[in-house]
Design a protein around this motif. Structure first.
Motif, PDB file in Angstrom:
ATOM      1  N   UNK A  40       0.810  -1.215   0.000  1.00 39.42           N
ATOM      2  CA  UNK A  40       0.000   0.000   0.000  1.00 39.42           C
ATOM      3  C   UNK A  40       0.845   1.267   0.000  1.00 39.42           C
ATOM      4  N   UNK A  41       2.092   1.169   0.476  1.00 35.75           N
ATOM      5  CA  UNK A  41       2.933   2.356   0.506  1.00 35.75           C
ATOM      6  C   UNK A  41       3.552   2.657  -0.856  1.00 35.75           C
ATOM      7  N   UNK A  42       3.181   1.848  -1.879  1.00 31.86           N
ATOM      8  CA  UNK A  42       3.760   2.040  -3.208  1.00 31.86           C
ATOM      9  C   UNK A  42       2.696   2.475  -4.207  1.00 31.86           C
ATOM     10  N   UNK A  43       2.541   3.748  -4.331  1.00 33.58           N
ATOM     11  CA  UNK A  43       1.625   4.304  -5.324  1.00 33.58           C
ATOM     12  C   UNK A  43       2.070   3.917  -6.735  1.00 33.58           C
ATOM     13  N   UNK A  44       3.385   3.681  -6.907  1.00 36.58           N
ATOM     14  CA  UNK A  44       3.944   3.398  -8.226  1.00 36.58           C
ATOM     15  C   UNK A  44       3.588   2.000  -8.735  1.00 36.58           C
TER      16      UNK A  44
END
Length: 753
Positions: A550-554
Motif C-alpha cells: 500500500x505504501x507504493x503508489x507506483x
C-alpha cells in the motif's frame, strides 16, 4: 479361344487394373476395349470396376494363372520387356505405385530407381515415406552406389523415425557426389545432412568444416536456389552447434533475407529455417523479431499443402515463442494440437519437445495442476525420447519441486538432469541448468557453489551471444546481492538487468520464480529503475506481493482511487470519466467500502449506509443491482468480492490513497531509523492533498473516517516538522508546517509550532 485373344490375356495380366487405352498400348490390339467388354459379358473371370465402367480387373486366381502361363509362353527377355512396357503404360496413366512394382519385379533397376527418385518428394509430402523406403530397400545395394540420389531420398524418408540413420544416408550421398564432382548433389546432400543433425541429440562436429572447405574452393554456388538452400542449413547448424562461430551473424542475416524472400526456399526448408531463426532470435533477445518470423510462417502455411510433420513442427515452434512471450493460453493450445496430431499420425519426433514447452509454460504460469498433467504425458513418452528430452523431464521435475518449496528434491533432479545432458553440446540447456543450480545453491546457503554456477552460466551465455541468458544471470545476481545486504551493488545489477529486459522485451525465462521477481520489481519501483518496463512486467505476469504494498503508489494497481482532496478512479492506469447519474450509486458503493476499510463488510451494513430509508428486501435488491454495475464499471469481478454475505475490496488489486496514508503513518517501531520513518511520513504527507471525500461531506457515513484522517495528518505534520527542527533543518521544518496549513488552515496544533 483364338491365338490373338490368348496373347492379349497373357500380356494384360501384368496390369493390376486394365483400361482399354493401357491394353491397346501394351498389346497393340486396336479394339482392346471391345475385347475386354466381351470377356466381361461372357463371365470370363473379368470384372468391370464400379469406379469407372471403362476399367477392368481379372479375378486374382485367373490373373495368377495367366501370369504363370505367360512365363511358359514367353522367353525371359520377352517377359522383361512386357513388364517394362506395362510399367511405362501405368506411369503414363499416373499409376506410379503399380509401375514401380512392375519395374522391380522385372529387375529394371535403372528405370525403377529413376521413377522412385522422381516421385520421392511427392510421397514424402503425402506422409508415405515407408512405401518409399520399402522400394529403395528392394533395389540392389550397388544400384544406390551408382545412383546417390537414392541415398539422399532414403535419408529424407528416415528423418522422422531415425534422424541418426537419416544423417548416415545423407552423408553417404554427400561422399559419392563429392567423388563424382557433382556440386549440385553435394550441396543438397550436405544441407539435408545438416538438417538431420538438428533432429538428433548429437552434433557431427566435422559436418560444418566440410562445407566451409568446399566454399573456400568453390566460392560461387551452382545456382541461387542451391545457395539459398545451403546458407539456410549452414545457419541452422551453426546456431545450434557452434553459436560462437565468427560467421554466425553473417549467416543469420543471409538466412533471414532468404526466409523473407518469396520463392527463395521451398516450404520445408523455409519452415526449418524459420524454426532456427526463431530459436536463435529468442535466445539472442530479439523476441519481437522471433514472433514476426513465426507469424509469417503461419500465414505462409495457410496457403500451402503441408505435411503432418510440417504442421507439428510449426506448432512446436509457436509453443516455444508463446513461452518466451508469456502467452500461456496460446502455448497450451499449440501443445495439445501438436500432440494430438502426433498421436494420430505416429510422428513422434517432436512429441517430447513440444510437451516440454507446455510444461515450462505451465510452471512459469504457476499452473501446477497442468504441469502435473504434462509431466505425466512426458513420462509416458520417455521410452522413445532422446537424451535431451529425458534430461528435460528431470529439469521439469526439479522446477515443479522448487515451486512446492522442496529444495532438496529440486536439487536432486537438477543433478540428474545435469548428468544426463553433460555429453550434449546444447548450450541453452547448460545455461538454464547452471542458472537454476545457482539459485538453488543460494537458497540452500551454499554461496560459493551458487557463484560458481552463475559464472558458468554467464560463460555459456557469452558463447551463445545470448542476451536472455545475460538477463537471467543479472537478475539472479541482483537478488543474491540484495538479500545479502549489498544494496548498492544489487541496485546497479538490477538497473542493468531491467535495462536489458526492456531493450529485448523479456517477460519470461526458464526457472521463473514469481516471488523473486515480485521482490525485484518492488525494489526497482522504489529506486525508479525502468518503471515503465517494470509496470508492464508486473501486469503481463500478474505479479502479486504476498502483502499488498500500500505504501507504493507506483505499483501498477488494477484499480487506484484518490480520495484525499479529490475523488479520482483509475482503472488499469486510465482515469475513469464520470458519466453522471448512471454511475452515481456504484461509486457511492465503492466509497462506502473504502470507508469500511475494504475488508469484509456485511451486505446489510453496506445497504444501511446507501439506502437507509428502504426496507430490507428493497435494499437487498438495490445492493445486488448496484454491485453488478460496480463490477462492470471496474471491468473485473474479482476486484469486489462477495463471500458468505460479506463484501470486500481485493487489496491485492485496489490501492486507495487514504489506506496508503494510514499505513505509512503506522506507529513508529523501536527499530525504525529516523531517516526511514521520516521518508515514510514525507511520502504520506504528499498523499494528503485535502480532506477525505470532501465533496461528500453531507454523507454521514464519511464523517468518522474524515475526522480520523484529518487528525492523523495534523499530528504527522507536527511530528515531522519537529524532527526537522531537532536535526537543525529549520527551513525544512517551516516548509513542513506550511504544507499542513496549506491543506488545513484551521489546524491550531500546527499554528502553535
Amino acid at each position: 479361344m483364338d491365338e490373338a485373344t490368348r496373347i492379349f490375356l497373357l500380356k494384360t495380366a501384368f496390369l493390376p487394373e486394365i483400361e482399354p487405352f493401357s491394353a491397346q498400348k501394351l498389346t497393340g490390339v486396336p479394339h482392346a476395349g471391345q475385347v475386354l467388354s466381351e470377356l466381361h459379358e461372357k463371365n470370363c473371370f473379368t470384372e468391370r470396376r464400379f469406379e469407372t465402367e471403362s476399367a477392368y480387373r481379372y479375378h486374382p486366381l485367373f490373373r495368377e494363372f495367366l501370369i504363370d502361363r505367360a512365363h511358359q509362353h514367353f522367353s525371359r527377355e520377352e517377359i522383361h520387356t512386357i513388364r517394362h512396357d506395362a510399367a511405362a503404360v501405368l506411369d503414363e496413366l499416373g499409376r506410379t505405385e503399380s509401375a514401380v512394382e512392375l519395374l522391380i519385379e522385372a529387375q529394371c533397376w535403372e528405370e525403377a530407381a529413376q521413377l522412385i527418385i522422381r516421385e520421392a518428394p511427392v510421397y514424402i509430402t503425402q506422409g508415405r515415406s515407408k512405401t518409399m523406403l520399402q522400394w529403395i530397400g528392394r533395389l540392389p545395394i550397388d544400384r544406390a552406389e551408382k545412383t546417390p540420389y537414392l541415398f539422399f531420398w532414403k535419408g529424407a524418408c528416415q528423418l522422422c523415425e531415425n534422424p541418426a540413420e537419416s544423417f548416415e544416408s545423407f552423408k553417404r550421398a554427400y561422399q559419392i557426389f563429392r567423388e563424382r564432382g557433382d556440386q549440385v548433389g553435394l550441396c543438397l546432400s550436405w544441407a539435408a545432412g545438416a538438417d538431420a543433425t538438428l533432429y538428433s541429440d548429437f552434433a557431427y562436429q566435422d559436418w560444418i568444416p566440410a562445407l566451409e572447405e568446399y566454399m573456400q574452393l568453390n566460392p560461387v554456388f551452382p545456382n541461387p536456389g542451391i545457395e539459398a538452400r545451403v546458407i539456410a542449413s549452414l545457419f541452422n547448424a551453426m546456431s545450434l552447434q557452434q553459436p560462437e562461430h565468427p560467421r554466425l551473424p553473417e549467416m543469420e542475416a543471409r538466412a533471414y533475407a532468404y526466409y523473407c524472400q518469396p520463392g527463395a526456399l521451398d516450404f520445408t526448408v523455409r519452415l526449418e529455417t524459420g524454426l532456427y531463426l526463431v530459436v536463435f532470435n529468442l535466445w539472442f533477445g530479439e523476441i519481437v523479431k522471433a514472433r514476426f518470423i513465426v507469424d509469417m510462417l503461419g500465414d505462409i502455411s495457410c496457403g500451402a499443402v503441408v505435411s503432418d510433420l510440417t504442421i507439428i513442427t510449426l506448432k512446436t515452434t509457436q509453443a516455444l515463442v508463446d513461452f518466451f512471450t508469456a502467452s500461456f493460453v496460446s502455448c497450451r493450445e499449440a501443445v495439445f494440437e501438436a500432440v494430438k496430431l502426433s498421436e494420430e499420425t505416429g510422428i513422434s519426433i517432436w512429441t517430447c519437445h513440444v510437451l516440454g514447452h507446455g510444461l515450462a509454460a505451465a510452471l512459469s504460469d504457476g499452473d501446477l495442476a497442468m504441469a502435473d498433467i504434462l509431466l505425466a504425458r512426458l513420462k509416458d513418452n520417455l521410452g522413445r525420447a532422446g537424451v535431451m528430452d529425458v534430461g528435460y523431464y528431470h529439469f521439469g521435475l526439479a522446477w515443479r519441486a522448487r515451486a512446492k518449496g522442496d529444495l532438496a528434491g529440486a536439487y536432486l533432479n537438477l543433478e540428474i538432469a545435469g548428468s544426463i545432458l553433460a555429453g550434449l553440446d546444447n548450450l541453452p540447456c547448460h545455461a538454464v541448468l547452471h542458472t537454476s543450480l545457482a539459485e538453488l545453491c543460494f537458497r540452500r546457503g551454499d554461496d560459493c557453489s551458487a557463484r560458481k554456477h552463475l559464472d558458468m552460466a554467464r560463460a555459456v551465455g557469452v558463447r551463445m551471444r545470448s542476451r536472455v541468458v545475460e538477463f537471467m544471470c543479472l537478475v539472479l545476481e541482483a537478488e543474491m546481492e540484495l538479500e545479502q545486504g549489498r544494496e548498492v551493488v544489487g541496485i546497479d545489477l538490477l538497473c542493468s538487468a531491467f535495462a536489458l529486459g526492456r531493450a529485448c522485451g523479456i517477460v519470461n525465462t526458464y526457472w521463473w520464480q514469481p516471488e523473486i521477481m515480485v521482490r525485484l520489481c518492488l525494489k526497482a519501483l522504489q529506486a525508479g529503475i525502468e518503471t515503465d518496463y517494470v509496470r508492464g512486467l508486473i501486469r503481463s505476469r500478474g505479479l502479486v506481493p504476498q502483502k499488498p504494498p500500500m505504501d507504493m503508489e507506483e505499483w501498477p494497481w488494477k484499480v487506484k482511487i484518490y480520495s484525499l482532496g479529490r475523488f479520482e478512479l483509475y482503472i488499469n492506469g486510465n482515469l475513469m470519466r464520470s458519466s453522471g447519474k448512471v454511475q452515481k450509486k456504484p461509486l457511492e458503493m465503492l466509497k462506502s467500502l473504502i470507508v469500511l476499510g475494504g475488508s469484509e463488510s456485511r451486505e446489510g451494513q453496506v445497504a444501511d449506509l446507501l439506502w437507509p430509508e428502504s426496507d430490507g428486501d428493497t435494499a437487498k435488491n438495490s445492493l445486488k443491482i448496484t454491485l453488478h454495475r460496480l463490477r462492470e464499471m471496474l471491468g473485473n469481478e474479482r476486484v469486489v468480492q462477495i463471500r458468505e454475505g460479506k463484501l470486500s475490496l481485493d487489496q491485492h488489486q485496489v490501492w486507495v490513497d487514504a489506506w496508503a496514508f494510514e499505513e505509512m503513518l503506522q506507529t513508529r517501531g523501536s527499530d525504525d531509523r529516523d531517516d526511514e520513518y521520516m521518508r515514510r511520513a514525507e511520502k504520506a504527507l504528499c498523499l494528503y492533498r485535502g480532506h477525505f471525500l470532501d465533496e461528500d461531506h453531507d454523507k454521514p457515513w464519511t464523517v468518522t473516517l474524515r475526522k480520523r484522517l484529518r487528525d492523523r495528518f495534523k499530528h504527522a505534520v507536527v511530528a515531522q516538522g519537529n524532527l526537522w527542527r531537532e536535526k537543525g533543518a529549520a527551513d525544512r521544518a517551516v516548509a513542513c508546517y506550511q504544507r499542513g496549513l496549506d491543506v488545513d488552515d484551521l489546524a491550531e496544533e500546527v499554528y502553535r509550532c
